[in-house]
Write a protein that holds these residues in place. Structure first.
Motif, PDB file in Angstrom:
ATOM      1  N   HIS A  67      50.975 -28.295  49.717  1.00  0.00           N
ATOM      2  CA  HIS A  67      51.980 -29.135  50.389  1.00  0.00           C
ATOM      3  C   HIS A  67      52.993 -29.692  49.387  1.00  0.00           C
ATOM      4  O   HIS A  67      53.297 -30.887  49.379  1.00  0.00           O
ATOM      5  N   HIS A 105      62.058 -25.125  52.116  1.00  0.00           N
ATOM      6  CA  HIS A 105      61.106 -26.178  52.497  1.00  0.00           C
ATOM      7  C   HIS A 105      61.711 -27.585  52.426  1.00  0.00           C
ATOM      8  O   HIS A 105      60.990 -28.560  52.637  1.00  0.00           O
ATOM      9  N   ASP A 122      56.185 -30.905  47.538  1.00  0.00           N
ATOM     10  CA  ASP A 122      57.435 -31.497  48.025  1.00  0.00           C
ATOM     11  C   ASP A 122      58.500 -31.630  46.939  1.00  0.00           C
ATOM     12  O   ASP A 122      59.638 -31.998  47.236  1.00  0.00           O
ATOM     13  N   ASN A 174      53.565 -34.521  45.723  1.00  0.00           N
ATOM     14  CA  ASN A 174      52.882 -33.273  45.383  1.00  0.00           C
ATOM     15  C   ASN A 174      53.864 -32.428  44.577  1.00  0.00           C
ATOM     16  O   ASN A 174      54.793 -31.829  45.122  1.00  0.00           O
ATOM     17  N   ASP A 183      52.486 -23.799  50.339  1.00  0.00           N
ATOM     18  CA  ASP A 183      51.711 -24.001  51.570  1.00  0.00           C
ATOM     19  C   ASP A 183      50.348 -24.626  51.287  1.00  0.00           C
ATOM     20  O   ASP A 183      49.904 -25.542  51.993  1.00  0.00           O
ATOM     21  N   GLN A 184      49.693 -24.141  50.248  1.00  0.00           N
ATOM     22  CA  GLN A 184      48.329 -24.601  49.966  1.00  0.00           C
ATOM     23  C   GLN A 184      48.294 -26.060  49.521  1.00  0.00           C
ATOM     24  O   GLN A 184      47.415 -26.830  49.932  1.00  0.00           O
TER      25      GLN A 184
END
Length: 338
Positions: free
Chosen positions: A74, A115, A76, A2, A71-72
């Motif tokens: 995901h 994150h 990475d 993502n 957040d929406q």
């Protein structure tokens, strides 16, 4: 994967999105772009309905928006193309370049650290190394010696990115590429400016004596190189990307005119920009050996495809050149083309 692509509506970013959606059709591509003068969603019309592509209008300096996107979707990994990138504009407005290119990068790095992203890639430029004499080339270990506010802001972002690897262990890479050319390039840059002005039989402005030297790489080859860095780049490493094809600016201009069967009499030498770097040349042996990459386009093939693209997409660039571009052109080169 993502993947958050920042600045994906610009020249290199949009070409990279086209490439990724073909090369990695199962990856989710999120494009965050502020759509300033050089960001153009028309560059991505053909993929706008792709199920794995999403566009978000916004600023990389907006920390809360970055968090919401992560957040929406995901997220990475991040590839940061977003930048104010034109040297002339950085001379006029250096503060804007510091804000976007340095502060924006720091906000993205903070998000990547928070994150624990798989990868963060900072898209940089060979201009951070400064200028060369008539021989030699820059390696990844060459000292940074930027000579314009633009280059200084990119060098600052590079150093921040490196610091996040050394201090926080963030999996980063920095890529420094030579001059790109190809489809969707904003027509203030040399190659599309000369192509489009020549098509319209307008004056062809060339800075100084025209003897400045640049290494030119077709944008598709750059995209493949970034993909290799994304999937195989060693944590913390810097990779130079180029095609080892140096040309004097005036020779480049004449080559384009020859391909378009246009005379040289429209060439106009204009006052050189302050601090104009004389020559760039980069050593690309590291990415060739470590990541098994090499350019697939020789200059003749790449420039011919580029010229044909601008001949076939006159509506795209005429719309740009008939807008605020005229004011910019008039400021830097004299009377805007009619």
């Amino acid at each position: 994967m993502n993947l958050l692509i920042t600045g994906g509506a610009g020249f290199i970013g949009s070409n990279f999105i086209h490439y990724m959606l073909t090369a990695h059709p199962n990856d989710q591509i999120i494009n965050l772009d502020l759509l300033t003068y050089a960001g153009n969603l028309e560059n991505l019309c053909s993929v706008s309905a792709h199920q794995n592509y999403h566009f978000i209008h916004g600023n990389i300096c907006n920390k809360s928006l970055i968090e919401k996107i992560i957040d929406q979707f995901h997220i990475d990994s991040i590839i940061n193309f977003a930048a104010e990138s034109h040297v002339d504009r950085s001379i006029d407005q250096p503060g804007l370049f510091v804000k976007t290119n340095v502060l924006g990068t720091q906000i993205l790095l903070d998000a990547a650290k928070k994150h624990q992203f798989r990868k963060y890639i900072q898209i940089s430029t060979d201009e951070v190394y400064g200028s060369l004499d008539s021989d030699g080339s820059f390696t990844e270990k060459s000292p940074l010696a930027p000579n314009s506010p633009y280059a200084a802001s990119k060098a600052s972002a590079d150093l921040l990115t490196r610091a996040y690897f050394k201090t926080f262990g963030l999996n980063i890479n920095i890529t420094r590429c030579s001059n790109n050319y190809g489809p969707y390039q904003f027509p203030e840059k040399l190659i599309p400016l000369i192509i489009t002005n020549a098509i319209e039989d307008q004056v062809l402005p060339v800075y100084g004596d025209g003897a400045h030297v640049r290494d030119w790489i077709y944008v598709s080859d750059h995209c493949v190189a970034i993909d290799q860095v994304l999937h195989h780049g060693k944590p913390g490493e810097i990779y130079n990307i180029g095609a080892d094809h140096e040309l004097h600016n005036i020779d480049l201009v004449k080559h384009i005119l020859d391909q378009l069967h246009k005379p040289y009499d429209k060439i106009k030498y204009v006052s050189d920009r302050p601090g104009h770097d004389r020559r760039y040349a980069i050593n690309t042996s590291k990415i060739r050996s470590d990541l098994n990459w090499q350019p697939q386009y020789d200059f003749e093939k790449g420039i011919n495809q580029t010229i044909q693209w601008y001949l076939k997409h006159k509506t795209w660039w005429k719309k740009i050149k008939n807008g605020a571009f005229k004011d910019y052109y008039n400021q830097h080169y004299g009377k805007a083309p009619e």
